[in-house]
Design an enzyme around this catalytic site. Sequence first.
Site, PDB file in Angstrom:
ATOM      1  NE  ARG A 265      -8.408  42.481  15.876  1.00 51.49           N
ATOM      2  CZ  ARG A 265      -8.499  41.567  15.005  1.00 51.49           C
ATOM      3  NH1 ARG A 265      -9.656  40.836  14.881  1.00 51.49           N
ATOM      4  NH2 ARG A 265      -7.451  41.734  14.055  1.00 51.49           N
TER       5      ARG A 265
ATOM      6  CB  ALA B  59      -3.470  39.757  10.306  1.00 55.71           C
TER       7      ALA B  59
ATOM      8  CD  GLU C  68      -7.890  43.017   7.465  1.00 54.68           C
ATOM      9  OE1 GLU C  68      -6.279  43.246   7.761  1.00 54.68           O
ATOM     10  OE2 GLU C  68      -8.217  42.197   8.198  1.00 54.68           O
TER      11      GLU C  68
ATOM     12  CB  SER D 220      -0.992  32.923  22.132  1.00 52.97           C
ATOM     13  OG  SER D 220      -0.823  33.138  23.671  1.00 52.97           O
TER      14      SER D 220
ATOM     15  CD  GLU E  71      -4.344  32.275  15.189  1.00 51.18           C
ATOM     16  OE1 GLU E  71      -5.322  32.817  14.555  1.00 51.18           O
ATOM     17  OE2 GLU E  71      -4.055  33.064  15.910  1.00 51.18           O
TER      18      GLU E  71
ATOM     19  CD  GLU F  82     -12.317  42.209   8.284  1.00 53.70           C
ATOM     20  OE1 GLU F  82     -11.339  41.599   8.967  1.00 53.70           O
ATOM     21  OE2 GLU F  82     -12.574  42.637   7.266  1.00 53.70           O
TER      22      GLU F  82
END
Length: 184
Positions: free
Chosen positions: A74, A86, A106, A124, A130, A152
């Site tokens: 990340r 996800a 994935e 959040s 989102e 990724e």
Amino acid sequence: MKLIDIVQLTNNKFLNMYKLKLINRKGNPKDYFVASRRDRLHLSCVTKDHNVCDGVMIIPITEDGEIVMLKQYRPAISDYLYELPAGIVDPGESIESAAKRELYEETGLIAKSYEVYLKPSYTSVGLTDETTAIVKMVVEGEITNEHAEADEDLEVFKLKISDAKKFVESHNVSIKGALILMSL
């Protein structure tokens, strides 16, 4: 608080910054900054529609009682984080279709069954509008990350459900993933 105006600060494909111009309860102006995957007209503060789904998180469980996890790089933390699969819901795509697509991309796995575990919920709300839906799937097939997008950086692995709590205690797991793993 009263929303007076919205100023779009960036124009990117997947995420943008907005400055919300507000008036607080004492009549004083206040600026508040929000990141969103949505365009200006579809921001939650504009539409007040709290049922839109921006992303999906998948709880993939094998018939052998293992949960399929990711170790994924990340950029925001410049490190790897343990997560559940996800991804973003594409325009016009259903939650189920997005979850099945992301699962395959994935992990290389196919869903045998599908169940909404949590309807779209804010992830959040202090930073973004989102929303993410969480779906639970019984999965089958061979694990691979060969279908992942080129940018990724992820590793796919299985974890026995009975080891999930101990795993969370000793690894850097995303908060959403940790909450799910702790509840299994």
